[in-house]
Motif scaffolding. Structure first.
Motif, PDB file in Angstrom:
ATOM      1  N   ARG A  76       0.820  -1.205   0.000  1.00 24.86           N
ATOM      2  CA  ARG A  76       0.000   0.000   0.000  1.00 24.86           C
ATOM      3  C   ARG A  76       0.856   1.258   0.000  1.00 24.86           C
ATOM      4  NH1 ARG A  76      -4.703  -0.050   4.317  1.00 24.86           N
ATOM      5  NH2 ARG A  76      -5.060   1.907   3.184  1.00 24.86           N
ATOM      6  N   GLN A  77       2.092   1.132   0.437  1.00 20.42           N
ATOM      7  CA  GLN A  77       2.963   2.287   0.430  1.00 20.42           C
ATOM      8  C   GLN A  77       3.568   2.533  -0.942  1.00 20.42           C
ATOM      9  OE1 GLN A  77       6.577   1.887   2.595  1.00 20.42           O
ATOM     10  NE2 GLN A  77       6.927   4.088   2.803  1.00 20.42           N
ATOM     11  N   GLN A  78       3.697   1.500  -1.720  1.00 21.12           N
ATOM     12  CA  GLN A  78       4.331   1.639  -3.019  1.00 21.12           C
ATOM     13  C   GLN A  78       3.415   2.383  -3.994  1.00 21.12           C
ATOM     14  OE1 GLN A  78       5.311  -2.287  -4.289  1.00 21.12           O
ATOM     15  NE2 GLN A  78       6.986  -2.556  -2.818  1.00 21.12           N
ATOM     16  N   ARG A 124      15.797   7.336 -14.646  1.00 17.29           N
ATOM     17  CA  ARG A 124      16.152   6.399 -13.586  1.00 17.29           C
ATOM     18  C   ARG A 124      15.133   6.434 -12.459  1.00 17.29           C
ATOM     19  NH1 ARG A 124      20.555   8.523 -12.211  1.00 17.29           N
ATOM     20  NH2 ARG A 124      21.918   7.365 -13.636  1.00 17.29           N
ATOM     21  N   ALA A 125      14.708   7.645 -12.053  1.00 18.58           N
ATOM     22  CA  ALA A 125      13.733   7.766 -10.973  1.00 18.58           C
ATOM     23  C   ALA A 125      12.392   7.163 -11.376  1.00 18.58           C
ATOM     24  CB  ALA A 125      13.563   9.233 -10.605  1.00 18.58           C
ATOM     25  N   THR A 137       9.163  -0.076 -10.715  1.00 20.95           N
ATOM     26  CA  THR A 137       9.515  -1.403 -10.189  1.00 20.95           C
ATOM     27  C   THR A 137       9.306  -1.531  -8.684  1.00 20.95           C
ATOM     28  OG1 THR A 137      11.828  -0.695  -9.922  1.00 20.95           O
ATOM     29  CG2 THR A 137      11.212  -1.741 -12.009  1.00 20.95           C
ATOM     30  N   GLY A 138       9.021  -0.426  -7.999  1.00 21.00           N
ATOM     31  CA  GLY A 138       8.801  -0.479  -6.560  1.00 21.00           C
ATOM     32  C   GLY A 138      10.037  -0.204  -5.735  1.00 21.00           C
ATOM     33  N   ARG A 139      11.157   0.036  -6.373  1.00 22.75           N
ATOM     34  CA  ARG A 139      12.373   0.357  -5.619  1.00 22.75           C
ATOM     35  C   ARG A 139      12.216   1.694  -4.894  1.00 22.75           C
ATOM     36  NH1 ARG A 139      18.505   0.262  -8.205  1.00 22.75           N
ATOM     37  NH2 ARG A 139      19.613   0.859  -6.273  1.00 22.75           N
ATOM     38  N   LEU A 195       3.768   8.850 -16.281  1.00 25.13           N
ATOM     39  CA  LEU A 195       4.302   8.062 -15.173  1.00 25.13           C
ATOM     40  C   LEU A 195       3.481   6.790 -14.994  1.00 25.13           C
ATOM     41  CD1 LEU A 195       4.963  10.926 -12.587  1.00 25.13           C
ATOM     42  CD2 LEU A 195       6.547   9.920 -14.249  1.00 25.13           C
ATOM     43  N   ASN A 196       4.161   5.669 -14.914  1.00 22.25           N
ATOM     44  CA  ASN A 196       3.514   4.368 -14.703  1.00 22.25           C
ATOM     45  C   ASN A 196       3.763   3.900 -13.273  1.00 22.25           C
ATOM     46  OD1 ASN A 196       2.646   4.137 -17.432  1.00 22.25           O
ATOM     47  ND2 ASN A 196       4.716   3.508 -18.018  1.00 22.25           N
TER      48      ASN A 196
END
Length: 730
Positions: free
Chosen positions: A580-582, A626-627, A633-635, A653-654
């Motif tokens: 839920r935070q991602q 990069r950001a 990807t969730g990083r 933005l995806n």
């Protein structure tokens, strides 16, 4: 200074020069350097007849004779005696009076009407006329290459008001009203900020508000409530045909706008759109062209009056300012300048366009530079040449439109705020020069929302330097300067036209502080349905209001509410469910707030386990890629994103699952793109369930204009005044 001219001795012709008086010989050589003239009656008659017959055959000579600037009155009293007695030695010896003879129409002396030679095409490959374009990035080398104003075709027009009765047109009524009984009370009311506000008319999707000095009626170009047409505005005859085609396509909103523009009222038009952009541009260009040509006609007509006057006549012709430029247009990009220039050429159809190829090479860009998947408003602004560093002078005569004229010999100046400010400031205080802005009578600021994303401080700086008393004379004939220029009241006669897609506080500041027109002012804005209504998604949209004690503390209260009320709850909920935070996108309108939040996330102990990325207007393309990748990807669970970055790049933005708006965007289109498109993409890809996606917006009472555009004109007052501080919409 005009060059020496070679005489044509076989025909007995001699030519006057500005350096040596008169001279001529059978061999056609220059023998006039001593300024001597034979006092023979035969020779004088030959000079008088042949000079007048041949004057207009050479357009390069005509500009030195019929000047668009003031003609000094010294020596004019001798003109009539020159016509009656060609044997007068005093008249013959006055070389300047002989030149002024050419101002008198030939028909007045019983001579056949002279024919004008059609202007020849200018060879732009001639280095003397079209300097090579520098690739070094030196703006002055491109836009302000030294070009002499002498020897140009300033052929005289045949009419001043095109048959309109004196004082019946708005140009004359606005600029030539010198009755102190009418003007002084108005100026005093403006200085005391005494305005009367009234409803200016409404439509289905727009509304307007009129303001005028207390005690004085608003000028209405329609008179009674009749049909609006070209005849109401009494335009130049050469512009009427194009104007009729333009007005035939106007709706109620454009008619309201045209009514205010052509009556010389100040206008804040905050209803620009892709649909009416061309019409608004055409109205501004038409008005500017009409003003320039009317100003020029008046000067030329008074030149002739002064030339015919005698010493017994007390003739005063106050028809000018301190300097020549009369129209200033501030535009966001070179491509927008191309559009404005093309609109002008379509409206006035000049027979000759000097340096047009150079303009096309420097400004136009036919290559497609914008990706096809970008929004239409983005393509309109950044398509073509999107350089925001330029300045261009335009000079108009009866048949010619000259590009890249020097500012002091230009009628119009088209520039970006950045490009013009660099010209004003120069290098050091000694080189500062803003005298060419001292006599600006019309200011057009187009696409204000785009200029705000560049640097609005440049716009305010330019407006502060308009209509100031010049530091130097610049060849000004003060006997021809209008009295209200000399009295320092030019700002009360200047018309300002602000055009923007929406209203914002910086526009209102100009509307209040810099729009002080005697004719009054009007504000036209949209009636908004609400950007949140058109998202097309059934996701929850929450609006949270916070309070502040005084405006100076508003940024601190906003930051405190965000960190304690919104960010902390987000971090706590993530401890039980990491997913839920991602995918949390934090949209931040101002760069200063962006830096403050970024530093907090990087240094606060409560966020030490939170991974975040950031994309601002200063982030390089590589770092932004990069950001965005790490966010997808969730990083990075949180991505900070500024409004100006979205304005200039429009990233898609995806991986967005939740949107937090630290502040509402100025542009309502951005709200739809960020909330609707980003969340819709994640739902379509199966990254989140529709019921879990959502957006939360933070606002205060200072966000009144933004809130109206987002939630709608009918709802925003409720959100500002209701007792609750949280409002949910689905």
């Amino acid at each position: 200074m005009a060059p020496f001219r070679r005489g044509k001795g076989a025909a007995g012709r001699v030519y006057a020069t500005t350096r040596g008086g008169f001279g001529g010989s059978k061999d056609g050589g220059r023998q006039g350097h001593q300024g001597a003239i034979k006092k023979s009656t035969t020779t004088w008659n030959k000079f008088q007849t042949s000079r007048l017959d041949d004057t207009v055959n050479d357009p390069e000579e005509e500009s030195d004779v019929v000047s668009e600037e003031a003609v000094p009155k010294a020596g004019l009293e001798d003109l009539s005696s020159q016509e009656e007695s060609s044997e007068s030695d005093a008249d013959v010896e006055n070389s300047y009076n002989v030149l002024l003879q050419t101002l008198i129409p030939t028909s007045s002396r019983g001579e056949p009407k002279r024919k004008r030679r059609k202007l020849e095409h200018v060879d732009e490959s001639d280095p003397a006329r079209s300097p090579p374009i520098s690739d070094s990035g030196n703006l002055d080398a491109v836009e302000e290459e030294g070009m002499e104003s002498h020897g140009e075709s300033d052929d005289e027009d045949q009419s001043d008001t095109d048959g309109f009765p004196e004082g019946s047109d708005f140009f004359t009524r606005h600029f030539d009203n010198t009755k102190q009984a009418d003007i002084s009370p108005r100026i005093q009311a403006l200085d005391d900020k005494q305005w009367m506000t009234e409803n200016g008319g409404t439509g289905s999707h727009w509304r307007s508000t009129l303001r005028r000095p207390v005690g004085f009626p608003m000028i209405n170009p329609n008179g009674e409530k009749g049909a609006l047409g070209v005849k109401n505005f009494k335009l130049k005859s050469k512009l009427e045909k194009a104007a009729e085609q333009l007005f035939s396509k106007t709706d109620g909103l454009m008619k309201q706008l045209a009514s205010s523009i052509f009556s010389y009222q100040d206008v804040l038009f905050a209803a620009r759109s892709l649909d009416n952009a061309d019409a608004v541009r055409s109205l501004a260009a038409l008005h500017a062209l009409n003003h320039v040509h009317r100003t020029r006609d008046k000067v030329l007509k008074n030149n002739v009056k002064l030339a015919r006057s005698t010493s017994d006549e007390d003739l005063e012709a106050r028809d000018q300012g301190f300097t020549r430029p009369k129209v200033l247009m501030l535009l966001p990009t070179r491509q927008s300048c191309v559009k404005m220039v093309n609109t002008m050429t379509t409206l006035c159809a000049p027979e000759q366009q000097e340096n047009k190829k150079r303009f096309q090479d420097s400004y136009a860009n036919t290559k497609e530079t914008v990706a096809v998947d970008k929004p239409e408003d983005f393509k309109e602004l950044f398509g073509g040449n999107d350089d925001d560093m330029f300045r261009l002078g335009l000079k108009f005569t009866r048949k010619t439109m000259k590009f890249f004229s020097q500012f002091y010999s230009s009628d119009m100046i088209l520039a970006s705020p950045l490009g013009l400010r660099t010209a004003l400031e120069g290098e050091g205080k000694k080189k500062q020069d803003y005298d060419f802005l001292s006599s600006i009578e019309i200011v057009v600021i187009d696409q204000g929302e785009a200029l705000a994303m560049q640097n609005w401080d440049h716009v305010e700086y330019i407006l502060e330097h308009l209509n100031l008393q010049p530091k130097e004379a610049h060849g000004c004939d003060f006997s021809r300067v209008r009295n209200w220029y000399l009295d320092g009241h030019a700002k009360h006669y200047r018309q300002t036209l602000l055009v923007s897609a929406f209203n914002f506080p910086s526009l209102n500041k100009i509307y209040t502080q810099h729009m002080l027109n005697l004719a009054g002012k009007i504000k036209i804005s949209k009636v908004y349905e609400g950007a949140m209504i058109n998202t097309g998604l059934s996701v929850q949209q929450t609006f949270s209001r916070f309070e502040f004690s005084e405006p100076a503390l508003e940024p601190d209260e906003r930051f405190s509410y965000f960190t304690t009320g919104m960010l902390s709850s987000l971090i706590k909920s993530s401890s039980s469910n990491q997913s839920r935070q991602q995918g949390v996108l934090v949209f931040i309108p101002l760069y200063a707030d962006f830096v403050r939040i970024r530093n907090y996330l990087a240094s606060s102990s409560s966020t030490q386990h939170v991974s975040f990325g950031s994309v601002s207007e200063y982030t390089s393309a590589r770092e932004a890629a990069r950001a965005r990748s790490h966010f997808l990807t969730g990083r990075h669970s949180i991505l900070l994103y500024t409004e100006r970055a979205h304005h200039f790049r429009r990233y898609r933005l995806n991986g967005v699952r939740k949107v937090i708006l630290y502040g509402l965007p100025e542009n309502p289109v951005f709200y739809q793109e960020i909330v609707s498109e980003y969340l819709d993409s994640s739902i379509a890809e199966g990254r989140i369930e529709p019921g879990l996606a959502g957006a939360r917006c933070l606002f205060s009472k200072l966000d009144l204009l933004k809130l109206e555009r987002i939630v709608g004109t009918q709802r925003y007052r409720t959100l500002l005044s209701d007792k609750g501080d949280t409002f949910n919409f689905t």
